[in-house]
Scaffold this motif. Structure first.
Motif, mmCIF file in Angstrom:
data_model
loop_
_atom_site.group_PDB
_atom_site.id
_atom_site.type_symbol
_atom_site.label_atom_id
_atom_site.label_comp_id
_atom_site.label_asym_id
_atom_site.label_seq_id
_atom_site.Cartn_x
_atom_site.Cartn_y
_atom_site.Cartn_z
ATOM 1 N N ILE A 106 0.780 -0.968 -0.226
ATOM 2 C CA ILE A 106 -0.002 0.087 0.048
ATOM 3 C C ILE A 106 0.777 1.202 0.094
ATOM 4 C CG2 ILE A 106 -1.736 1.473 1.339
ATOM 5 C CD1 ILE A 106 -2.761 -1.540 2.113
ATOM 6 N N ILE A 107 1.905 1.253 0.901
ATOM 7 C CA ILE A 107 2.941 2.336 0.826
ATOM 8 C C ILE A 107 3.700 2.519 -0.473
ATOM 9 C CG2 ILE A 107 4.954 3.287 2.081
ATOM 10 C CD1 ILE A 107 3.726 2.267 4.525
ATOM 11 N N GLU A 108 4.411 1.274 -0.930
ATOM 12 C CA GLU A 108 5.366 1.431 -2.042
ATOM 13 C C GLU A 108 4.376 1.231 -3.400
ATOM 14 O OE1 GLU A 108 8.041 -1.614 -1.085
ATOM 15 O OE2 GLU A 108 8.608 -0.762 0.779
ATOM 16 N N LYS A 109 3.517 0.695 -3.605
ATOM 17 C CA LYS A 109 2.685 0.450 -4.796
ATOM 18 C C LYS A 109 1.714 1.574 -4.903
ATOM 19 C CE LYS A 109 4.462 -4.342 -5.617
ATOM 20 N NZ LYS A 109 3.978 -5.422 -5.971
ATOM 21 N N PHE A 110 0.842 1.500 -3.890
ATOM 22 C CA PHE A 110 -0.235 2.282 -3.974
ATOM 23 C C PHE A 110 -0.001 3.773 -3.770
ATOM 24 C CE2 PHE A 110 -2.389 -1.375 -3.890
ATOM 25 C CZ PHE A 110 -3.755 -1.383 -4.091
ATOM 26 N N GLY A 111 1.326 4.052 -3.259
ATOM 27 C CA GLY A 111 1.839 5.178 -3.007
ATOM 28 C C GLY A 111 1.067 5.988 -1.512
ATOM 29 N N LEU A 112 0.539 5.213 -0.929
ATOM 30 C CA LEU A 112 -0.310 5.792 0.125
ATOM 31 C C LEU A 112 0.161 5.572 1.656
ATOM 32 C CD1 LEU A 112 -2.952 7.472 0.260
ATOM 33 C CD2 LEU A 112 -4.105 5.345 0.463
ATOM 34 N N VAL A 113 0.477 6.392 2.146
ATOM 35 C CA VAL A 113 0.889 6.428 3.854
ATOM 36 C C VAL A 113 -0.367 6.418 4.551
ATOM 37 C CG1 VAL A 113 2.173 7.250 5.689
ATOM 38 C CG2 VAL A 113 3.274 7.187 3.214
ATOM 39 N N LYS A 114 -1.226 7.251 4.498
ATOM 40 C CA LYS A 114 -2.389 7.676 4.889
ATOM 41 C C LYS A 114 -3.198 8.323 4.380
ATOM 42 C CE LYS A 114 -0.752 11.443 7.462
ATOM 43 N NZ LYS A 114 -0.305 12.276 8.993
ATOM 44 N N VAL B 135 -14.811 25.970 -6.051
ATOM 45 C CA VAL B 135 -14.756 25.109 -4.756
ATOM 46 C C VAL B 135 -15.281 23.538 -4.834
ATOM 47 C CG1 VAL B 135 -15.699 26.929 -3.103
ATOM 48 C CG2 VAL B 135 -17.196 25.708 -4.386
ATOM 49 N N GLY B 136 -14.755 22.707 -4.224
ATOM 50 C CA GLY B 136 -14.891 21.085 -4.464
ATOM 51 C C GLY B 136 -14.965 20.594 -3.107
ATOM 52 N N GLY B 137 -15.527 19.463 -3.164
ATOM 53 C CA GLY B 137 -15.495 18.499 -2.030
ATOM 54 C C GLY B 137 -15.352 17.057 -2.582
ATOM 55 N N CYS B 138 -15.076 16.259 -1.715
ATOM 56 C CA CYS B 138 -14.926 14.815 -1.980
ATOM 57 C C CYS B 138 -15.049 14.025 -0.832
ATOM 58 C CB CYS B 138 -13.609 14.463 -2.680
ATOM 59 S SG CYS B 138 -13.503 12.846 -3.226
ATOM 60 N N LYS B 139 -15.866 12.873 -0.885
ATOM 61 C CA LYS B 139 -16.460 11.928 0.072
ATOM 62 C C LYS B 139 -16.334 10.474 -0.561
ATOM 63 C CE LYS B 139 -19.508 10.951 3.788
ATOM 64 N NZ LYS B 139 -20.525 11.463 4.908
ATOM 65 N N GLU B 140 -15.398 10.575 -1.382
ATOM 66 C CA GLU B 140 -15.434 9.206 -2.193
ATOM 67 C C GLU B 140 -14.672 7.986 -1.583
ATOM 68 O OE1 GLU B 140 -14.304 9.824 -6.084
ATOM 69 O OE2 GLU B 140 -15.558 11.470 -6.878
ATOM 70 N N SER B 141 -14.262 8.109 -0.514
ATOM 71 C CA SER B 141 -13.750 7.205 0.302
ATOM 72 C C SER B 141 -14.961 6.225 0.630
ATOM 73 C CB SER B 141 -12.984 7.299 1.522
ATOM 74 O OG SER B 141 -13.937 7.813 2.511
ATOM 75 N N MET C 18 -8.751 1.796 -7.036
ATOM 76 C CA MET C 18 -9.412 3.016 -6.199
ATOM 77 C C MET C 18 -9.406 2.930 -4.999
ATOM 78 S SD MET C 18 -12.499 3.531 -8.990
ATOM 79 C CE MET C 18 -13.033 1.658 -9.016
ATOM 80 N N PHE C 19 -8.506 2.284 -4.249
ATOM 81 C CA PHE C 19 -8.545 2.205 -2.682
ATOM 82 C C PHE C 19 -7.922 3.263 -2.136
ATOM 83 C CE2 PHE C 19 -8.895 -2.880 -2.527
ATOM 84 C CZ PHE C 19 -10.099 -3.011 -2.796
ATOM 85 N N ASN C 20 -7.284 4.123 -2.989
ATOM 86 C CA ASN C 20 -6.498 5.428 -2.368
ATOM 87 C C ASN C 20 -7.604 6.497 -2.167
ATOM 88 O OD1 ASN C 20 -6.930 5.735 -5.355
ATOM 89 N ND2 ASN C 20 -5.171 6.733 -5.381
ATOM 90 N N GLU D 43 0.095 11.294 1.583
ATOM 91 C CA GLU D 43 -0.273 11.409 3.203
ATOM 92 C C GLU D 43 -1.841 11.792 2.988
ATOM 93 O OE1 GLU D 43 2.265 13.528 5.592
ATOM 94 O OE2 GLU D 43 3.664 11.816 5.506
ATOM 95 N N TYR D 44 -2.241 11.957 1.585
ATOM 96 C CA TYR D 44 -3.603 12.365 1.442
ATOM 97 C C TYR D 44 -4.619 11.672 0.642
ATOM 98 C CZ TYR D 44 -1.672 16.814 3.223
ATOM 99 O OH TYR D 44 -0.891 17.674 4.005
#
Length: 340
Positions: free
Chosen positions: A37-45, A141-147, A160-162, A289-290
């Motif tokens: 998740i960190i190295e391939k997805f590029g997602l720490v949090k 203006v924009g908002g996102c709640k796609e998680s 799309m898990f990110n 981190e986002y």
């Protein structure tokens, strides 16, 4: 370009809900190793909202710091450019945002082109300001709640898990001294129109007990192998093409780019894109981190680049994104009052 017609971004804002989902927590939910998740997805949090905070709310909160510095009566237009996953279906959140921000002199409308929309919104705002002398300030203006659209048990939607949550805003102004919006380039390949969608809830498959039981209200990929075989050969080349075209139309070359503001992608695609554009990682914003927040990513990247001192007088930045369907879009921004 005369000062009267110079159009630029004068301020940006962003907002994130306090809840955070870490790579470790995602690993527990998905069964994917944390290192991947960190190295391939590029997602720490990434930030995720609760059930009480919606796309319109996060858009409002992102815009508030901007409006503390200007007269709200001077805002002429509000354009919502964020996620199509909003508080309600068949409903425009732009009027709600205009009302809650107290922008009584502004009219409001929405643009929606999923993740590609911020570079397009910059072009639309600029074109409106250049063509209409009665418009002075446009608030994007924009908002996102796609998680909340992700079913972590559905491996077809793995890329799309990110998806994450947040808000972003930018004030675009005629006669701006802080920056100027230059040219854009946009391209669409509609052959991908049926690949990624939320299957149920629209007119083709109205919501029902059956659609709920079969979990058809989360985002899905119809045939991941087919999409990958068609998308992989064109994705990075199309990103590069819109950047090259937008930069050339602005009177510059790739060598003149100082800062890239891309959407969040997997790590390998980000690195390939930098290599193709001849950029170093320190010249780009990577939202590890986002996470990915629909169309918000380049706007948030611009805000972070300003905070980190990456934009000097005359710096050339490129807002770059792509949205399923598929559309690739780039808009060039020259920061500061001086030219390179």
């Amino acid at each position: 370009m005369t000062l009267a017609k110079n159009v630029g971004i004068v301020d940006t804002g962003m907002f994130f809900p306090p809840q955070v989902q870490t790579a470790s927590q995602m690993a527990e939910q998905t069964g994917i190793p944390e290192e991947a998740i960190i190295e391939k997805f590029g997602l720490v949090k990434k930030h995720v909202s609760d059930h009480d905070l919606h796309a319109s709310d996060m858009a409002v909160r992102a815009a508030l710091p901007i409006l503390e510095k200007v007269d709200r009566n001077d805002i002429d237009v509000v354009i919502y450019f964020g996620s199509p996953y909003k508080d309600y279906q068949v409903w425009s959140c732009a009027p709600k945002i205009q009302h809650e921000l107290g922008l009584n002199n502004a009219y409001a409308f929405e643009m929606m082109n999923v993740s590609s929309c911020f570079p397009i919104a910059l072009k639309v705002a600029k074109d409106m300001l250049v063509s209409d002398d009665f418009i002075r300030n446009v608030l994007l203006v924009g908002g996102c709640k796609e998680s909340h659209l992700i079913d972590y048990e559905n491996t077809r939607s793995r890329f799309m898990f990110n998806f994450a949550d947040g808000g972003a805003a930018a004030l675009v102004q005629r006669g701006a001294q802080t920056s100027r919006i230059l040219a854009s380039a946009i391209m669409t390949d509609g052959s991908f129109h049926d690949d990624v969608k939320v299957p149920a809830g629209g007119s083709r498959m109205p919501a029902s007990t059956l659609t709920l039981q079969e979990r058809l209200h989360s985002i899905d990929v119809k045939d991941p192998a087919s999409m990958k075989s068609r998308l992989d050969p064109v994705s990075v080349p199309n990103f590069v093409q819109v950047v090259k075209t937008a930069v050339a139309r602005s009177g510059y070359t790739l060598a003149d780019i100082d800062c890239l503001l891309p959407l969040h992608t997997k790590r390998s695609m980000f690195e390939e894109l930098l290599a193709q554009l001849g950029l170093q990682e320190e010249q780009a914003i990577y939202l590890d981190e986002y996470g990915h927040m629909s169309a918000l990513d380049p706007c948030i990247g611009l805000h972070l680049a300003r905070e980190r001192g990456m934009l000097q007088d005359g710096s050339l930045a490129v807002a770059l994104s792509a949205g399923t369907g598929y559309t690739w879009a780039a808009t060039v921004i020259e920061w500061g009052s001086g030219a390179k």
